[in-house]
Design an enzyme around this catalytic site. Structure first.
Site, PDB file in Angstrom:
ATOM      1  CG  ASP A 194      -2.165   0.858   0.984  1.00  0.00           C
ATOM      2  OD1 ASP A 194      -3.186   0.631   1.637  1.00  0.00           O
ATOM      3  OD2 ASP A 194      -2.090   1.773   0.127  1.00  0.00           O
TER       4      ASP A 194
HETATM    5  C1  GLC Z   1      -4.275   4.456  -0.144  1.00  0.00           C
HETATM    6  C2  GLC Z   1      -5.151   3.279   0.207  1.00  0.00           C
HETATM    7  C3  GLC Z   1      -5.213   2.236  -0.869  1.00  0.00           C
HETATM    8  C4  GLC Z   1      -5.038   2.909  -2.209  1.00  0.00           C
HETATM    9  C5  GLC Z   1      -3.625   3.435  -2.279  1.00  0.00           C
HETATM   10  C6  GLC Z   1      -3.344   4.175  -3.590  1.00  0.00           C
HETATM   11  O1  GLC Z   1      -3.663   4.974   1.000  1.00  0.00           O
HETATM   12  O2  GLC Z   1      -4.949   2.604   1.441  1.00  0.00           O
HETATM   13  O3  GLC Z   1      -6.460   1.561  -0.733  1.00  0.00           O
HETATM   14  O4  GLC Z   1      -5.280   1.992  -3.252  1.00  0.00           O
HETATM   15  O5  GLC Z   1      -3.317   4.277  -1.189  1.00  0.00           O
HETATM   16  O6  GLC Z   1      -4.118   5.323  -3.658  1.00  0.00           O
END
Ligand code: GLC
Length: 750
Positions: free
Chosen positions: A282
């Protein structure tokens, strides 16, 4: 440089590495991957393992240089076919090996045509419409150059204080698993190289929805029994459905951050499930192992993530800056790096990016907001709405009604009705309830008064106009709830009552004596006991997306009939959380709603006079609404519950059937739900578990025999040591929600 890449591509073609797709596509792809990796420098490999936001690349020109140098394998949050083609051209034609970029975006519930939030889609209990909405999301995103979405989010979520419950499919493992499969299929279709499809991503692996206190990013403590029985199955369903990628999460799981967790990422995902896809972290979740206190520095964070098996690092540079040292120190070997790079390249080959790296720049104009897309968005919204109350059958409103007061901060809020996680939807495209009701009834019949500017407005100065509008109308329809900014990531709430002076606005309108309909738009279940007392009818619309207005208007006027069922339990008060239907029985279950008014407790009551069972003295133990609850304009009768057998072996099947009759006056759909209870187990078992359902549409007076298969395999659970199907006695219920249904019994024999 260009000559070299063309030469290498020629070489790959000659060696068959880039041969057009042969009969054994996987074998061919593996050959191409192996050949390519043999050409790559360590820096180029680390480039493939790195995903950056354009801002992190220092703007377009710097981005081009980094891409040219082979330092970027993927970019997220870059949109627009022209812009993406421009950077893709640098990757394909100017970098040494010509490896295309894979472009990612959070396309969670729509791209330009915004669908209901996933919690609303789950409330439809309609896997087919969920699949269609994600297929539309894919074709629209792909038309703008997106190859990969970070969805579906399939974290089982039992805490509405957690803002991301909006992105989830609710509290139930089975329903979330059904939706996971449908959404993956919707995004990916049958062939990832089809330019109308995009790669999906099962996230957030795993347990993120169990954040302590419902406070986002907080610790999760989930015993393996619960992890395997409640939280992992939807991810297994996504893996079985062929999801191309997984995303690790922010949370530490039992003390080990999920982005460095060998138990989940290696033992479960790779070894037990044999998952062959690609794993992305993430946003900076690898680097965040430092504040977690699980890594002392980026090098240690990189080592932890590599040992666990995160192929690609999102939005931080632990890999880029430290893998060489880890290799030199023998803490990681090149074979591991090559395996991760292979997973990344395989995604790009499967997407067809080596053959077709560019997007037709004329596509978007004829794809975005297509009429068919809006029709699907409206149908999904209609099926997501849950009718919670309808006193005196106030709804549907008759078409010849002479005037309607439309009141509330969400009656005409085109931005908020789209809900959270909307980057590429435009509020200009939203059709609000006010607009839709005016279109259907004519402006003259609509008396609009916002009452409150936004959901958090405390000032009551707008009440006068709202009360006036109600007084001169036959009925008042109030659109209340929460703005979209209060929902979603990092937006946890400790109080779930309606914000601002919304309840007071409802009280003021109700005091006029006019019939009152409340439509709630929200990204979570709110504590609305007071509002239920004040309103005649309550329709829960979640955040319904671009076409929420027409979907609500059609339903208020009876052109569509509510069929949604709650994918989450509604608490009476936030103090009851966590509260979910498939709870354990405890040794002292409360068997009736004994205490809900603390003032009824006798003064000087003796110590044990209130019943030593599991309840609250001020809120009892029952929820406000149970999982699976939802009313219709029609009514249904369940009869003749029959089992094809009263027992089965541990590999057997029982057919469970009931007769369902539409006893009302509207053609309507009912979600027939099948729940079981394993009365005794080698570990304690939930009091109920959803194990099957069917959404059935019947004409007035029509009866249908509904058959749901129950396999012994469906009763399997993890008991702390093994996955088992244990012999024993079971209850089965078939009904309209998790609390009401016809009951029978059966047993499973060794
Ligand atoms: C965010 C989220 C994730 C998302 C990623 C990219 O913090 O936790 O669900 O896909 O970053 O935006």
């Amino acid at each position: 440089m260009k000559a070299i890449s063309l030469f290498l591509i020629g070489l790959l073609l000659l060696t068959g590495a880039c041969a057009p797709v042969s009969s054994d596509k996987k074998e061919q792809t593996d050959k191409r991957i192996k050949e390519l990796i043999s050409q790559m420098t360590l820096e180029e490999k680390l480039g493939q393992m790195s995903q950056f936001d354009p801002g992190q690349l220092g703007g377009p020109e710097n981005a081009k240089q980094a891409i040219k140098d082979g330092k970027v394998g993927s970019i997220l949050n870059l949109v627009g076919a022209e812009t993406i083609n421009e950077l893709q051209k640098v990757a394909v034609e100017e970098s040494r090996l010509g490896i295309p970029l894979v472009i990612a975006r959070d396309v969670i519930h729509g791209y330009r045509t915004i669908m209901p939030i996933p919690l609303g889609l789950a409330a439809s209990w309609n896997a087919e419409i969920a699949e269609k909405t994600m297929a539309v999301s894919a074709v629209e995103a792909a038309s703008e150059g997106i190859h990969w979405t970070f969805a579906p989010m399939i974290d089982v979520s039992r805490d509405p204080r957690w803002g991301r419950i909006a992105e989830s499919c609710g509290e139930d493992t089975y329903l979330t698993s059904v939706m996971a499969k449908a959404m993956v299929k919707g995004f990916q279709g049958d062939d990832l190289s089809d330019p109308k499809t995009i790669a999906a991503c099962a996230k957030h692996f795993v347990g993120y929805g169990a954040a302590e206190g419902g406070r986002d990013y907080n610790t999760t403590l989930i015993p393996e029994v619960q992890l395997r029985n409640d939280y992992l199955p939807p991810f297994k369903a996504a893996a079985d459905a062929g999801v191309a990628t997984f995303m690790s999460a922010f949370n530490d799981l039992n003390g080990v951050p999920t982005s460095g967790n060998e138990f989940t990422l290696k033992q479960i995902l790779r070894q037990e499930w044999g998952y062959q896809g690609m794993v992305v972290s993430d946003w900076a979740s690898i680097a965040e192992m430092i504040p977690h206190g699980y890594a002392a520095n980026k090098k240690e964070a990189a080592e932890r993530a590599l040992m666990a098996g995160v192929d690609m690092e999102m939005a931080s540079d632990c890999y880029a800056g430290n893998v060489k040292a880890l290799l030199d120190e023998g803490k990681i070997d090149m074979a591991t790096i090559d395996r991760y790079v292979a997973n990344i390249l395989r995604l790009k080959f499967d997407l067809g990016l080596f053959e077709n790296p560019y997007t037709d720049e004329t596509l978007a104009e004829k794809t975005l907001l297509a009429e068919k897309h809006k029709e699907i968005a409206q149908q999904a919204a209609s099926e997501s709405f849950v009718l919670l109350q309808n006193k005196n059958e106030l709804l549907p409103l008759s078409n010849d009604i002479s005037s309607v007061a439309v009141i509330g901060p969400l009656a005409d809020s085109p931005h908020d009705q789209m809900g959270t996680w909307v980057f590429d939807g435009n509020k200009e495209n939203s059709v609000t309830p006010l607009t839709a009701l005016k279109a259907k009834l004519g402006d003259a019949k609509i008396n609009f008064a916002k009452g409150l500017e936004i959901s958090r407005t405390k000032s009551t100065e707008g009440f006068v106009a709202a009360v006036e509008a109600a007084k001169k109308s036959d009925v008042a329809v109030l659109f209340l709830g929460e703005e979209s900014i209060l929902s979603g990531e990092a937006h946890s709430l400790a109080n779930l009552n309606l914000q601002g002076s919304q309840t007071e606005l409802l009280e003021a309108v109700q005091a006029t004596g006019k019939p009152v309909v409340v439509v709630i738009m929200a990204g979570r279940q709110l504590t609305i006991a007071r509002e239920l007392q004040l309103a005649d009818a309550v329709l829960y619309a979640w955040h319904p997306g671009t076409m929420g207005g027409p979907a609500i208007a059609d339903m208020l006027l009876g052109e569509t009939v509510p069929s949604g069922k709650l994918p989450v339990t509604f608490p009476k008060t936030v103090g009851q959380i966590p509260i979910y239907y498939n709870h354990k029985n405890t040794g002292r279950p409360a068997d009736y709603e004994q205490w809900t008014d603390i003032n009824k407790i006798p003064a000087e009551a003796t110590q044990h006079s209130l019943g030593n069972t599991s309840h609250y003295l001020d809120a009892g133990f029952e929820p406000l609404f149970p999982f699976g609850f939802g009313l219709s304009y029609s009514s249904f009768d369940y009869s003749n519950l029959e089992l094809s057998a009263n027992s089965m072996g541990t590999d057997g099947v029982i057919e469970v059937s009931i007769d369902l009759k539409n006893t009302g006056k509207y053609e309507a759909a009912e979600v027939v739900q099948l729940y079981i209870r394993d009365r005794f187990g080698s570990v304690t078992r939930p009091v109920k578990q959803l194990k099957g359902y069917q959404k059935v549409t019947l004409k007035p007076g029509e009866t249908k025999n509904v058959v749901i298969q129950l396999k012994a395999k469906d009763l399997e659970f993890f008991n702390g040591k093994d996955y088992v199907v244990e012999a024993g006695d079971f209850d089965v219920w078939v009904g309209t929600n998790s609390q009401e249904g016809l009951h029978a019994e059966f047993s499973v024999n060794e």
